[in-house]
Design a protein around this motif. Structure first.
Motif, PDB file in Angstrom:
ATOM      1  N   ARG A 105      13.314  32.296  -0.372  1.00 48.07           N
ATOM      2  CA  ARG A 105      14.198  31.542  -1.253  1.00 48.07           C
ATOM      3  C   ARG A 105      15.091  32.477  -2.070  1.00 48.07           C
ATOM      4  O   ARG A 105      16.301  32.291  -2.109  1.00 48.07           O
ATOM      5  CB  ARG A 105      13.392  30.646  -2.191  1.00 48.07           C
ATOM      6  CG  ARG A 105      14.266  29.849  -3.161  1.00 48.07           C
ATOM      7  CD  ARG A 105      13.445  28.983  -4.099  1.00 48.07           C
ATOM      8  NE  ARG A 105      12.653  28.001  -3.410  1.00 48.07           N
ATOM      9  CZ  ARG A 105      13.072  26.781  -3.086  1.00 48.07           C
ATOM     10  NH1 ARG A 105      14.288  26.415  -3.395  1.00 48.07           N
ATOM     11  NH2 ARG A 105      12.281  25.945  -2.455  1.00 48.07           N
ATOM     12  N   TRP A 128      17.601  34.175   0.158  1.00 43.38           N
ATOM     13  CA  TRP A 128      18.699  33.286   0.514  1.00 43.38           C
ATOM     14  C   TRP A 128      19.730  33.270  -0.612  1.00 43.38           C
ATOM     15  O   TRP A 128      20.934  33.339  -0.371  1.00 43.38           O
ATOM     16  CB  TRP A 128      18.177  31.890   0.809  1.00 43.38           C
ATOM     17  CG  TRP A 128      19.265  30.930   1.159  1.00 43.38           C
ATOM     18  CD1 TRP A 128      19.687  29.871   0.424  1.00 43.38           C
ATOM     19  CD2 TRP A 128      20.094  30.974   2.325  1.00 43.38           C
ATOM     20  NE1 TRP A 128      20.718  29.235   1.054  1.00 43.38           N
ATOM     21  CE2 TRP A 128      20.995  29.891   2.237  1.00 43.38           C
ATOM     22  CE3 TRP A 128      20.166  31.808   3.434  1.00 43.38           C
ATOM     23  CZ2 TRP A 128      21.953  29.615   3.197  1.00 43.38           C
ATOM     24  CZ3 TRP A 128      21.115  31.542   4.398  1.00 43.38           C
ATOM     25  CH2 TRP A 128      21.996  30.466   4.279  1.00 43.38           C
ATOM     26  N   HIS A 129      19.270  33.221  -1.854  1.00 45.20           N
ATOM     27  CA  HIS A 129      20.191  33.261  -2.999  1.00 45.20           C
ATOM     28  C   HIS A 129      20.944  34.587  -3.055  1.00 45.20           C
ATOM     29  O   HIS A 129      22.122  34.616  -3.405  1.00 45.20           O
ATOM     30  CB  HIS A 129      19.446  32.982  -4.305  1.00 45.20           C
ATOM     31  CG  HIS A 129      18.987  31.567  -4.424  1.00 45.20           C
ATOM     32  ND1 HIS A 129      19.844  30.514  -4.650  1.00 45.20           N
ATOM     33  CD2 HIS A 129      17.749  31.030  -4.322  1.00 45.20           C
ATOM     34  CE1 HIS A 129      19.160  29.394  -4.691  1.00 45.20           C
ATOM     35  NE2 HIS A 129      17.886  29.671  -4.490  1.00 45.20           N
ATOM     36  N   ASP A 130      20.265  35.669  -2.704  1.00 47.45           N
ATOM     37  CA  ASP A 130      20.927  36.981  -2.646  1.00 47.45           C
ATOM     38  C   ASP A 130      22.047  36.961  -1.602  1.00 47.45           C
ATOM     39  O   ASP A 130      23.143  37.471  -1.847  1.00 47.45           O
ATOM     40  CB  ASP A 130      19.939  38.093  -2.289  1.00 47.45           C
ATOM     41  CG  ASP A 130      18.910  38.347  -3.379  1.00 47.45           C
ATOM     42  OD1 ASP A 130      19.120  37.893  -4.522  1.00 47.45           O
ATOM     43  OD2 ASP A 130      17.902  38.995  -3.065  1.00 47.45           O
ATOM     44  N   LEU A 131      21.766  36.373  -0.448  1.00 42.93           N
ATOM     45  CA  LEU A 131      22.778  36.304   0.609  1.00 42.93           C
ATOM     46  C   LEU A 131      23.962  35.424   0.204  1.00 42.93           C
ATOM     47  O   LEU A 131      25.112  35.754   0.499  1.00 42.93           O
ATOM     48  CB  LEU A 131      22.163  35.783   1.910  1.00 42.93           C
ATOM     49  CG  LEU A 131      21.256  36.766   2.643  1.00 42.93           C
ATOM     50  CD1 LEU A 131      20.519  36.057   3.776  1.00 42.93           C
ATOM     51  CD2 LEU A 131      22.052  37.941   3.172  1.00 42.93           C
ATOM     52  N   LEU A 132      23.697  34.333  -0.487  1.00 40.37           N
ATOM     53  CA  LEU A 132      24.793  33.490  -0.971  1.00 40.37           C
ATOM     54  C   LEU A 132      25.645  34.234  -1.991  1.00 40.37           C
ATOM     55  O   LEU A 132      26.875  34.125  -1.982  1.00 40.37           O
ATOM     56  CB  LEU A 132      24.240  32.197  -1.569  1.00 40.37           C
ATOM     57  CG  LEU A 132      23.604  31.222  -0.576  1.00 40.37           C
ATOM     58  CD1 LEU A 132      22.992  30.039  -1.316  1.00 40.37           C
ATOM     59  CD2 LEU A 132      24.603  30.761   0.463  1.00 40.37           C
ATOM     60  N   ALA A 133      25.002  35.001  -2.872  1.00 39.52           N
ATOM     61  CA  ALA A 133      25.740  35.807  -3.851  1.00 39.52           C
ATOM     62  C   ALA A 133      26.563  36.882  -3.139  1.00 39.52           C
ATOM     63  O   ALA A 133      27.708  37.155  -3.526  1.00 39.52           O
ATOM     64  CB  ALA A 133      24.783  36.436  -4.855  1.00 39.52           C
ATOM     65  N   LYS A 146      27.766  36.663  -0.085  1.00 41.35           N
ATOM     66  CA  LYS A 146      28.866  35.955   0.554  1.00 41.35           C
ATOM     67  C   LYS A 146      29.988  35.695  -0.464  1.00 41.35           C
ATOM     68  O   LYS A 146      31.166  35.849  -0.154  1.00 41.35           O
ATOM     69  CB  LYS A 146      28.390  34.635   1.143  1.00 41.35           C
ATOM     70  CG  LYS A 146      29.475  33.825   1.791  1.00 41.35           C
ATOM     71  CD  LYS A 146      28.941  32.497   2.290  1.00 41.35           C
ATOM     72  CE  LYS A 146      30.064  31.642   2.809  1.00 41.35           C
ATOM     73  NZ  LYS A 146      29.627  30.296   3.144  1.00 41.35           N
ATOM     74  N   LYS A 147      29.608  35.353  -1.680  1.00 42.47           N
ATOM     75  CA  LYS A 147      30.588  35.100  -2.738  1.00 42.47           C
ATOM     76  C   LYS A 147      31.386  36.373  -3.052  1.00 42.47           C
ATOM     77  O   LYS A 147      32.581  36.322  -3.301  1.00 42.47           O
ATOM     78  CB  LYS A 147      29.873  34.607  -3.986  1.00 42.47           C
ATOM     79  CG  LYS A 147      30.733  33.891  -4.957  1.00 42.47           C
ATOM     80  CD  LYS A 147      29.872  33.335  -6.081  1.00 42.47           C
ATOM     81  CE  LYS A 147      30.546  32.151  -6.668  1.00 42.47           C
ATOM     82  NZ  LYS A 147      29.752  31.551  -7.737  1.00 42.47           N
ATOM     83  N   THR A 166      34.053  36.779  -0.369  1.00 41.24           N
ATOM     84  CA  THR A 166      35.106  35.764  -0.335  1.00 41.24           C
ATOM     85  C   THR A 166      36.182  36.069  -1.362  1.00 41.24           C
ATOM     86  O   THR A 166      35.895  36.143  -2.559  1.00 41.24           O
ATOM     87  CB  THR A 166      34.503  34.369  -0.618  1.00 41.24           C
ATOM     88  OG1 THR A 166      33.427  34.153   0.278  1.00 41.24           O
ATOM     89  CG2 THR A 166      35.544  33.290  -0.444  1.00 41.24           C
TER      90      THR A 166
END
Length: 95
Positions: A79, A82-87, A89-90, A93
């Motif tokens: 979990r 996953w948050h690390d990967l979303l950060a 990705k941000k 971008t």
């Protein structure tokens, strides 16, 4: 890897990073984090944070994350990873 192996390999790893010239870097696992960021800290304290790494003329941010084998052994860590990967990705971008 033993401390001797790490000291032998570090110049090669840092040179490869310099040559690849990435704009962002993910450092995965305790051994890599300790060897490249802070030898006194454990990954549980470093995970999810960005650090500016510099090797020669190269300087860019690096994100510390758990390594895949840790995630296999500790599914509850997926979990936060996953948050690390979303950060991450941000960060990639534009905007």
């Amino acid at each position: 890897p033993t401390p001797i192996h790490l000291s032998i390999l570090k110049p090669f790893i840092t040179r490869q990073i310099e040559l690849a010239d990435p704009k962002h870097l993910i450092i995965m696992g305790n051994v890599a984090a300790k060897h490249l960021i802070d030898p006194k800290q454990m990954i549980l304290k470093l995970r999810g944070q960005y650090f500016d790494l510099s090797f020669g003329d190269w300087t860019d941010p690096a994100l510390i994350m758990h390594e895949p084998s840790y995630l296999r052994e500790q599914p509850s860590a997926k979990r936060v990873t996953w948050h690390d990967l979303l950060a991450f990705k941000k960060q990639l971008t534009p905007g």
